[in-house]
Design a protein around this motif. Structure first.
Motif, PDB file in Angstrom:
ATOM      1  N   ASP A 183      18.511   5.156   1.980  1.00 48.58           N
ATOM      2  CA  ASP A 183      18.572   3.724   2.303  1.00 48.58           C
ATOM      3  C   ASP A 183      18.327   3.430   3.779  1.00 48.58           C
ATOM      4  N   THR A 184      18.221   4.467   4.601  1.00 47.04           N
ATOM      5  CA  THR A 184      17.958   4.238   6.030  1.00 47.04           C
ATOM      6  C   THR A 184      16.524   3.739   6.199  1.00 47.04           C
ATOM      7  N   LYS A 185      16.395   2.599   6.875  1.00 49.94           N
ATOM      8  CA  LYS A 185      15.056   2.026   7.088  1.00 49.94           C
ATOM      9  C   LYS A 185      14.382   2.741   8.259  1.00 49.94           C
ATOM     10  N   ILE A 186      13.109   3.072   8.066  1.00 48.93           N
ATOM     11  CA  ILE A 186      12.369   3.776   9.119  1.00 48.93           C
ATOM     12  C   ILE A 186      11.127   2.980   9.516  1.00 48.93           C
ATOM     13  N   LEU A 187      11.066   2.742  10.822  1.00 47.51           N
ATOM     14  CA  LEU A 187       9.957   1.996  11.410  1.00 47.51           C
ATOM     15  C   LEU A 187       9.107   3.008  12.182  1.00 47.51           C
ATOM     16  N   VAL A 188       7.781   2.953  11.991  1.00 48.83           N
ATOM     17  CA  VAL A 188       6.937   3.914  12.717  1.00 48.83           C
ATOM     18  C   VAL A 188       5.865   3.195  13.533  1.00 48.83           C
ATOM     19  N   GLY A 189       5.411   3.856  14.598  1.00 48.75           N
ATOM     20  CA  GLY A 189       4.360   3.290  15.436  1.00 48.75           C
ATOM     21  C   GLY A 189       3.765   4.341  16.347  1.00 48.75           C
ATOM     22  N   GLY A 190       2.767   3.896  17.123  1.00 47.69           N
ATOM     23  CA  GLY A 190       2.054   4.813  18.019  1.00 47.69           C
ATOM     24  C   GLY A 190       0.566   4.736  17.690  1.00 47.69           C
ATOM     25  N   ALA A 191      -0.256   5.024  18.708  1.00 54.29           N
ATOM     26  CA  ALA A 191      -1.696   4.785  18.589  1.00 54.29           C
ATOM     27  C   ALA A 191      -2.380   5.361  17.333  1.00 54.29           C
ATOM     28  N   PRO A 192      -2.090   6.612  16.901  1.00 46.67           N
ATOM     29  CA  PRO A 192      -2.839   7.119  15.739  1.00 46.67           C
ATOM     30  C   PRO A 192      -2.242   6.712  14.386  1.00 46.67           C
ATOM     31  N   VAL A 193      -1.104   6.038  14.411  1.00 44.46           N
ATOM     32  CA  VAL A 193      -0.400   5.688  13.160  1.00 44.46           C
ATOM     33  C   VAL A 193      -0.954   4.364  12.637  1.00 44.46           C
ATOM     34  N   THR A 195      -0.882   1.540   8.828  1.00 46.11           N
ATOM     35  CA  THR A 195      -0.122   1.143   7.633  1.00 46.11           C
ATOM     36  C   THR A 195      -0.308   2.148   6.503  1.00 46.11           C
ATOM     37  N   ASP A 196      -1.524   2.635   6.309  1.00 52.59           N
ATOM     38  CA  ASP A 196      -1.785   3.586   5.210  1.00 52.59           C
ATOM     39  C   ASP A 196      -0.945   4.850   5.390  1.00 52.59           C
ATOM     40  N   PHE A 197      -0.938   5.341   6.636  1.00 55.32           N
ATOM     41  CA  PHE A 197      -0.164   6.563   6.922  1.00 55.32           C
ATOM     42  C   PHE A 197       1.323   6.300   6.695  1.00 55.32           C
ATOM     43  N   CYS A 198       1.776   5.158   7.149  1.00 52.37           N
ATOM     44  CA  CYS A 198       3.193   4.784   6.985  1.00 52.37           C
ATOM     45  C   CYS A 198       3.561   4.794   5.494  1.00 52.37           C
ATOM     46  N   THR A 199       2.717   4.200   4.678  1.00 52.23           N
ATOM     47  CA  THR A 199       2.986   4.136   3.231  1.00 52.23           C
ATOM     48  C   THR A 199       2.972   5.538   2.642  1.00 52.23           C
ATOM     49  N   ARG A 200       1.975   6.323   3.048  1.00 46.93           N
ATOM     50  CA  ARG A 200       1.818   7.661   2.485  1.00 46.93           C
ATOM     51  C   ARG A 200       3.027   8.558   2.769  1.00 46.93           C
ATOM     52  N   ALA A 203       7.581   5.928   5.006  1.00 43.53           N
ATOM     53  CA  ALA A 203       8.343   5.131   5.983  1.00 43.53           C
ATOM     54  C   ALA A 203       8.343   3.680   5.492  1.00 43.53           C
ATOM     55  N   ASP A 204       9.192   2.854   6.099  1.00 44.22           N
ATOM     56  CA  ASP A 204       9.342   1.498   5.574  1.00 44.22           C
ATOM     57  C   ASP A 204       8.423   0.484   6.216  1.00 44.22           C
ATOM     58  N   HIS A 205       8.077   0.717   7.482  1.00 47.45           N
ATOM     59  CA  HIS A 205       7.242  -0.297   8.140  1.00 47.45           C
ATOM     60  C   HIS A 205       6.470   0.336   9.293  1.00 47.45           C
ATOM     61  N   TYR A 206       5.218  -0.128   9.439  1.00 46.70           N
ATOM     62  CA  TYR A 206       4.418   0.263  10.605  1.00 46.70           C
ATOM     63  C   TYR A 206       4.197  -0.974  11.458  1.00 46.70           C
ATOM     64  N   SER A 207       4.416  -0.823  12.759  1.00 47.34           N
ATOM     65  CA  SER A 207       4.077  -1.918  13.667  1.00 47.34           C
ATOM     66  C   SER A 207       3.130  -1.403  14.745  1.00 47.34           C
ATOM     67  N   PRO A 208       2.059  -2.142  15.012  1.00 45.65           N
ATOM     68  CA  PRO A 208       1.128  -1.700  16.055  1.00 45.65           C
ATOM     69  C   PRO A 208       1.640  -1.989  17.459  1.00 45.65           C
ATOM     70  N   ASP A 209       2.656  -2.851  17.572  1.00 44.03           N
ATOM     71  CA  ASP A 209       3.121  -3.233  18.914  1.00 44.03           C
ATOM     72  C   ASP A 209       4.609  -3.594  18.908  1.00 44.03           C
ATOM     73  N   PRO A 210       5.209  -3.765  20.101  1.00 45.37           N
ATOM     74  CA  PRO A 210       6.654  -4.030  20.164  1.00 45.37           C
ATOM     75  C   PRO A 210       7.072  -5.307  19.427  1.00 45.37           C
ATOM     76  N   GLN A 211       6.259  -6.365  19.544  1.00 49.00           N
ATOM     77  CA  GLN A 211       6.684  -7.617  18.923  1.00 49.00           C
ATOM     78  C   GLN A 211       6.750  -7.484  17.403  1.00 49.00           C
ATOM     79  N   GLY A 212       5.797  -6.717  16.840  1.00 54.12           N
ATOM     80  CA  GLY A 212       5.827  -6.485  15.387  1.00 54.12           C
ATOM     81  C   GLY A 212       7.107  -5.765  14.985  1.00 54.12           C
ATOM     82  N   ALA A 213       7.567  -4.863  15.858  1.00 49.48           N
ATOM     83  CA  ALA A 213       8.810  -4.132  15.572  1.00 49.48           C
ATOM     84  C   ALA A 213      10.000  -5.089  15.626  1.00 49.48           C
ATOM     85  N   VAL A 214      10.008  -5.957  16.635  1.00 49.57           N
ATOM     86  CA  VAL A 214      11.089  -6.947  16.763  1.00 49.57           C
ATOM     87  C   VAL A 214      11.096  -7.861  15.526  1.00 49.57           C
TER      88      VAL A 214
END
Ligand code: B1M
Length: 222
Positions: A183-193, A195-200, A203-214
């Motif tokens: 049940d722990t939510k995992i947010l991922v990011g970074g230049a090579p990451v 949405t497809d990789f996040c889903t694969r 992980a629960d969410h991919y954000s390309p930038d800080p505001q998307g994470a917020v």
């Protein structure tokens, strides 16, 4: 007359850290976020009001402008520095438990990866969004994330990777966390990451930038 809350917000948005900081040039010689926050507390304004009415809206504007490429890394860093200066006065209240933050984010750059500029920006923006940050640093193995999750059971976890070679470590860390803490939510990011990789990797969410994470964390706690 401009309220002290508006002034703090403006100083954070424009990166006026304290009386000595040279940015922005039109504010030269004026007190900044550091002094104004101290003054606001002395005037009896609550830490919650300073956080939610001055710091968070200012950092939201900064995040938005960064996403729209209207400002760049240096302006964002200086705004985050002003926010941290203001937060240095508020932290004792939050740490005492008298004031609740919105939640906890455990964040780190994954094993094998030493890049931390993006991760630090994300941390600062999320802290500016009213969250407590547990920053595990760089080159973080799964065990260290697991220990932090055990100590902060309701926390969201944020993983950053900047190298294609460390994306596989991100995958392993997500798998390990999800095996014992599904049940722990995992947010991922970074230049090579992406949405497809996040889903694969589950992980629960991919954000390309800080505001998307917020924005994700805001939605998550809504
Ligand atoms: Co390195 N490096 N580096 N490097 N480095 C890159 C990433 C690279 C693309 C450069 C290149 O070749 N063009 C390349 C990776 C290639 C690849 O894997 N495809 C590379 C390489 C190869 C390496 C080394 C292997 C070089 C070597 O030694 N041969 C080595 C690896 C060391 C290691 O990690 N084990 C290495 C080392 C370094 C330095 C130590 C010298 C230094 C890092 C200093 C530091 O971070 N303290 C460094 C730097 C500075 C870079 C570049 C130039 C800049 C990275 C950066 O800080 N960007 C980079 C090239 C480039 O990107 N132009 C490069 C600015 C930062 C704000 O952006 O980190 O993407 P970024 O973060 C963004 C988003 O991605 C997102 O938000 C941030 C703000 O928008 N984001 C998240 C990031 N994490 C997030 C987490 C989230 C959400 C969003 O949720 C949790």
């Amino acid at each position: 007359m401009e309220s002290i809350i508006t002034k703090i917000s403006e100083c954070v948005e424009l990166g006026k850290v304290d009386i000595n900081s040279p940015f922005p040039p039109q504010f030269k010689g004026r007190i900044g976020a550091y002094e104004l926050t101290s003054q606001a507390l002395q005037e009896g304004i609550s830490p919650e009001a300073i956080l939610s009415e001055a710091l968070i809206p200012a950092m939201e504007k900064v995040g938005q402008k960064f996403s729209e490429k209207k400002i760049f890394v240096p302006q964002m860093l200086i705004a985050a520095k002003a926010m941290s200066a203001a937060m240095s006065h508020l932290k004792p209240y939050f740490q005492s438990g008298d004031v609740k933050t919105r939640g906890t984010l455990i964040i780190g750059t994954v094993l094998g990866d030493l890049h931390d500029i993006g991760k630090n920006l994300v941390s600062m923006m999320i802290e500016g969004g009213g969250w407590t940050i547990v920053d595990l640093g760089v080159d973080v193995p799964a065990e260290k994330f697991m220990r932090a999750i055990n100590e902060n059971p309701h926390a969201v976890v944020g993983l950053s990777a900047l190298l294609t070679t460390t994306m596989s470590n991100m995958e392993k860390i997500v798998a390990e966390i999800k095996t014992s803490h599904k049940d722990t939510k995992i947010l991922v990011g970074g230049a090579p990451v992406n949405t497809d990789f996040c889903t694969r990797i589950g992980a629960d969410h991919y954000s390309p930038d800080p505001q998307g994470a917020v924005d994700y964390l805001k939605k998550y706690i809504a």
